[in-house]
Design an enzyme around this catalytic site. Structure first.
Site, PDB file in Angstrom:
ATOM      1  CD  GLU A 179      -1.002  -8.159   0.372  1.00 19.59           C
ATOM      2  OE1 GLU A 179       0.102  -8.221   0.908  1.00 19.59           O
ATOM      3  OE2 GLU A 179      -1.998  -7.667   0.927  1.00 19.59           O
ATOM      4  N   GLY A 312     -10.267  -6.886   4.703  1.00 18.21           N
ATOM      5  CA  GLY A 312     -10.688  -5.777   5.553  1.00 18.21           C
ATOM      6  C   GLY A 312     -10.152  -4.457   5.052  1.00 18.21           C
ATOM      7  CB  ALA A 313      -7.931  -2.287   5.179  1.00 12.77           C
ATOM      8  CD  GLU A 315      -0.542  -4.088   3.010  1.00 17.36           C
ATOM      9  OE1 GLU A 315       0.263  -5.016   2.841  1.00 17.36           O
ATOM     10  OE2 GLU A 315      -1.740  -4.287   3.295  1.00 17.36           O
ATOM     11  CG  ASN A 316      -3.327  -0.587  -2.360  1.00 16.38           C
ATOM     12  OD1 ASN A 316      -2.864  -1.642  -2.733  1.00 16.38           O
ATOM     13  ND2 ASN A 316      -4.614  -0.409  -2.126  1.00 16.38           N
ATOM     14  CG  HIS A 348      -3.008  -4.107  10.274  1.00 19.98           C
ATOM     15  ND1 HIS A 348      -2.590  -5.230  10.938  1.00 19.98           N
ATOM     16  CD2 HIS A 348      -2.796  -4.354   8.954  1.00 19.98           C
ATOM     17  CE1 HIS A 348      -2.145  -6.119  10.065  1.00 19.98           C
ATOM     18  NE2 HIS A 348      -2.264  -5.605   8.839  1.00 19.98           N
ATOM     19  CD  GLU A 349      -4.486  -2.351   6.207  1.00 20.78           C
ATOM     20  OE1 GLU A 349      -3.568  -2.401   5.370  1.00 20.78           O
ATOM     21  OE2 GLU A 349      -5.006  -3.383   6.678  1.00 20.78           O
ATOM     22  CG  HIS A 352       0.889  -2.920   6.221  1.00 21.61           C
ATOM     23  ND1 HIS A 352       1.775  -3.967   6.317  1.00 21.61           N
ATOM     24  CD2 HIS A 352      -0.352  -3.461   6.424  1.00 21.61           C
ATOM     25  CE1 HIS A 352       1.108  -5.079   6.568  1.00 21.61           C
ATOM     26  NE2 HIS A 352      -0.179  -4.804   6.645  1.00 21.61           N
ATOM     27  CD  GLU A 371      -0.559  -8.303   6.110  1.00 22.10           C
ATOM     28  OE1 GLU A 371      -1.013  -7.591   7.037  1.00 22.10           O
ATOM     29  OE2 GLU A 371      -0.701  -7.999   4.916  1.00 22.10           O
TER      30      GLU A 371
END
Length: 913
Positions: A179, A312-313, A315-316, A348-349, A352, A371
């Site tokens: 991404e 930070g991370a 979301e795959n 958060h992830e 997603h 996001e």
């Protein structure tokens, strides 16, 4: 025969069976780059589009991706088969590819395979390398299905994007970060979010390595010699940016008892530190499943701790990647700030997985759907999971920062056109994440949580495993509520800025208590005159009451779409107080009649909600920044919150004090201001102490750090600094014996006046590769030095790689924001600016370039422009951040010019007895 050549033949035979593509030997990686074959031009391919999207006419329906890689080598090879449907007869197909050495390309249809040629070209707005791949079939292909196959090689990426290598403890790993536009670095592809199709992925790797991807392993079989092939189950539809892979001597920790297989993946020997993260993820999944009314939508969930990672991370789907410090935390020794950050980023992830993965935006101009929603949802998850964390109050700090950015003339719109790699990289900012989340929260409170959820679930059901736009969400919420949701959202997403709502004193209107409200654009000091007045459409709700303990309060609302309106309070008497943004639920700044702020702050404890107390201070500081309130009045207002237990209140107070001390107080008057800071914070610090109490929760721990750090850094309190020095000495000798809360506070504080001996100790500790929580303490301390010679040494650590590429953000943000270090830091950076910029991962440029460019005077800004103006035009992802930094510098200068003289006069007044 060379083992790798033989293995390539085996892989080629397997790939050749997919979709009828012609078998061809997989090449060995070349020792030097070679140019891609030239196109055979008979008629022209479709032109590159101005809007940044690929020319239409070709739609992928499936990928079969085979990679052969060894992270210990410099290159990897692969073949990809893409099933495509052509909308019309065409000789050419344009897709994406960047820095790929294509060895062969074929088109197969109706059982016939023909050789094609490829060329590369820059997209319309490109600054970097060519990233559009033109596939020339040599003759016109008919409309309908066709299979395109590419055999290629590439170097592992060096910028923490694409498919890149990481070394940890002498061992090599490969990870992906696709991404927004990194997939094109790893394989030819339609690298756009709307091109969402199934993937069949397999990798051939050295047999002693572990490979993980989005889906579970379907089979693992020996390959030639010391290699093996790992095939993953076919995926549901995915956009290219959510495809993920990790390869290396990975360590895996499994968690039993979850409905979905849940594992933590880390570098060799490090997974055991992820137990807290795994437990947190399992508990968050259950909360999310309850909200969305369905099970997690993928077959497994791996959380991967990546040793060097730009964001930070990420979301795959099925393989979420994180920085190590976000996952590998010891529950007993990690400081509160890092535990809270871990919980927030996991929430958060995982949000997603529904918003972004299950339903994906159609184009990058709607990245806020991903996001903003995940940011909004994460707070709801944490409030359900551990309400004592007070995240629904803490989120207001981020909202205030987003409002500050939103008031810039160079701010992005929430739905900003994205036409290039640069604009795609720039889209991941506070406007996308935090303003997006704040708008969702405003609409949720306006419609009610129940109605809002009904609309969200309808939206997901209508677009599951597909793509959607912001308009689709607006329509679903409008249908659920029968309200003009699109009108409210669009007034904020289609224009920059935010309203300032002025609320008059209560008066009787036709015999009923009411307040008149008006809106205009909020503009801070130094802002340009707007070309036209803006209006927004939004709910204005006020909180009115007597303030007496237990007395009923009134919340009254209107939907304001014009410049002025009236909020009826009901009843025939005006209440004692009116708070202009009930529970701080809407996205606007507010302004009250003179004296009203102090009156609200003087109300009995509990008259205002916690969010309102935070909002009052946040809006007051915004009025300082716009020149409508004096800095000294803010300090007086802050003093009325003595004893307040809400850490978010103290975050507003301490940030205001820090800003006054940094930007408004002359050196000669520092002692006078420091005395005021000690007077305000000293009693709080004494009540809190350095040692945590058994009854302390997160709010007390966060408040302690805020108060003590500002007391030491801005107030120069001798006792605080002595204790910090003692704690630092103990931590350097035996970190396990020191409270991590105290260490995270003390070590960076001491480093502000630290000497070469302290720097030597920190560098030595960094070289031991300490656990993530300790590494972050070291990084924050390294960013805190002020002595020019020591600042230069810290820069050397960045540029020679001893500070990882991902960790530059700690150093630059800490160093360049503080006036006492900024001049020395910029001098060092300017001497080697090309190397500084080269070391920046593309995804971090939007954060790091503005840090480099921070200024607060015309002289500083001129120095910045002299160095960076010639370099920015060729740097992807840095344009808007750089312009915003220059604008911030001008506004800081205007802020200083307006307030510094009055602050000087205020500090010259004799203290009241």
């Amino acid at each position: 025969m060379n083992e790798r050549v033989l293995l390539g033949i085996v892989l080629s035979a397997f790939l050749g069976s997919c979709g009828g593509a012609k078998p061809a030997a997989a090449p060995t990686p070349p020792r030097s780059p070679s140019a891609p074959p030239a196109a055979v031009a008979v008629d022209a391919p479709p032109a590159s589009r101005e809007d940044g999207r690929l020319p239409d006419g070709a739609r992928p329906t499936r990928y079969v991706l085979e990679l052969m890689l060894d992270p210990a080598q410099a290159d990897f090879s692969g073949r990809v088969l893409i099933d495509v449907v052509l909308a019309r007869p065409s000789r050419y197909v344009v897709l994406h590819g960047r820095d790929l050495r294509v060895k062969s390309a074929t088109a197969t249809l109706a059982g016939k395979t023909q050789t094609a040629q490829v060329s590369f070209r820059r997209s319309f707005h490109s600054k970097g390398e060519a990233d559009e791949l033109v596939f020339d079939a040599g003759e016109t292909l008919p409309a309908g299905p066709v299979s395109l196959a590419f055999e290629y090689e590439a170097a592992f990426s060096t910028g923490l994007n694409g498919l890149y290598r990481v070394e940890k403890d002498g061992k090599a790993y490969a990870f992906t970060q696709f991404e927004p536009v990194g997939a094109r670095l790893a394989f030819p592809s339609f690298d756009e979010p709307a091109a969402k199709v199934p993937f069949e992925i397999s990798v051939t790797v050295p047999k002693d390595l572990v490979a993980v991807s989005n889906m579970p392993v379907a089979s693992e079989s020996p390959a030639v010699g010391a290699w093996k092939t790992v095939r993953f189950a076919p995926s549901p539809p995915l956009p290219t940016y959510l495809v993920a892979l990790a390869v290396g001597p990975l360590d895996i920790l499994e968690r039993n008892g979850d409905v979905v297989p849940l594992r933590l993946v880390a570098a060799s020997g490090r997974a055991a530190s992820g137990a807290l993260a795994l437990r947190t993820a399992g508990e968050h999944l259950r909360i999310l499943e309850a909200y969305f009314g369905e099970k997690y939508p993928y077959r497994k969930l791996d959380l991967a701790a990546v040793p060097d990672f730009s964001s930070g991370a990420m979301e795959n789907a099925g393989l979420v990647t994180f920085r190590e410090e976000r996952l590998l935390l010891d529950e007993k020794t990690a400081p509160t700030s890092m535990r809270r950050a871990q919980a927030g980023v996991i929430a958060h992830e995982l949000s997603h997985m529904w918003f972004g993965d299950l339903v994906t935006m159609k184009w990058w101009d709607d990245i806020w759907l991903n996001e903003g929603f995940a940011t909004w949802m994460a707070t709801r998850v944490l409030d359900t999971w551990h309400p004592e964390m007070r995240m629904n109050v803490e989120e207001l700090g981020s909202t205030g920062a987003a409002m500050h950015a939103d008031s810039l003339d160079s701010a992005r719109r929430v739905r900003q056109p994205v036409r290039s790699t640069t604009e795609a990289l720039e889209a991941f900012d506070g406007i996308t994440y935090v303003k997006g989340a704040a708008l969702l929260g405003m609409v949720e409170r306006w419609l009610s949580p129940e109605v809002f959820r009904k609309g969200v679930l309808a939206y997901i059901e209508a677009h599951r495993f597909g793509n959607a736009s912001g308009d689709d969400l607006f329509s679903a919420l409008a249908a659920a509520s029968q309200n003009d949701v699109p009108g409210v959202f669009r007034s904020f997403t289609e224009q920059t800025g935010l309203p300032l709502v002025s609320v008059d004193a209560c008066a009787l209107v036709n015999g009923r208590a009411a307040v008149r409200v008006s809106q205009r654009e909020y503009r801070p000091l130094g802002a340009a005159v707007p070309p036209a007045e803006k209006l927004w459409k939004f709910p204005v709700c006020v909180h009115a009451g007597s303030g007496a303990p237990g007395a009923p309060a009134v919340q009254a609302c209107t939907l304001l779409g014009d410049a002025e309106g009236v909020v009826s309070l009901g009843g025939s008497e005006c209440p004692r107080f009116v708070y202009p943004n009930a529970d701080q639920s809407a996205y606007y700044r507010s302004k009250l009649p003179p004296g009203s702020l102090a009156a609200l702050a003087a109300l009995p404890q509990g008259a205002l909600t916690a969010r309102e107390r935070v909002g009052l201070l946040s809006d007051a500081w915004a009025l300082v920044e716009s020149g409508e309130l004096e800095a000294s009045e803010f300090v007086d207002l802050a003093a009325r919150y003595a004893g307040d237990g809400e850490s978010a209140v103290w975050a507003q107070i301490t940030s205001g004090l820090d800003r006054i001390g940094e930007d408004l107080v002359a050196d000669a008057q520092k002692p006078a201001f420091e005395a005021k800071v000690r007077a305000l914070l000293g009693p709080e610090a004494k009540a809190l102490g350095w040692d945590a109490k058994k009854t302390d929760g997160d709010p007390e721990k966060v408040k302690r750090r805020l108060v003590l750090f500002t007391l030491g850094a801005t107030g120069k309190d001798p006792a605080t600094l002595r204790t910090a020095a003692k704690v630092t000495k103990q931590w350097l000798a035996a970190p396990a014996k020191v409270d991590p809360e105290q260490a995270s506070l003390a070590v960076p504080l001491v480093a502000r006046t630290g000497n070469a001996a302290l720097l030597d100790q920190l560098v030595k500790k960094l070289a031991t590769d300490p656990p993530p929580a300790e590494r972050v303490v070291v990084l924050n301390a390294l960013a805190s030095f002020t002595d020019p010679a020591l600042v230069r040494r810290v820069f050397d650590l960045v540029l020679d790689g001893r500070i990882r590429a991902q960790d530059q953000v700690y150093v630059y943000r800490g160093m360049f924001r503080r006036p006492e270090a900024r001049s020395a830091a910029f001098q060092v950076a300017s001497e080697r600016m090309d190397l500084v910029l080269e070391r920046m991962p593309p995804f971090l440029r939007r954060a790091l370039v503005p840090a480099l460019a921070w200024s607060c005077s015309a002289e500083e800004t001129a120095k910045v422009r002299a160095v960076l103006d010639p370099r920015i035009p060729s740097l992807e992802g840095a344009d808007r951040g750089y312009q915003q930094a220059l604008e911030e510098g001008g506004r800081c200068a205007a802020f200083r010019a307006r307030h510094a003289p009055k602050v000087a006069a205020w500090l010259s007044l004799p203290e009241k007895k």
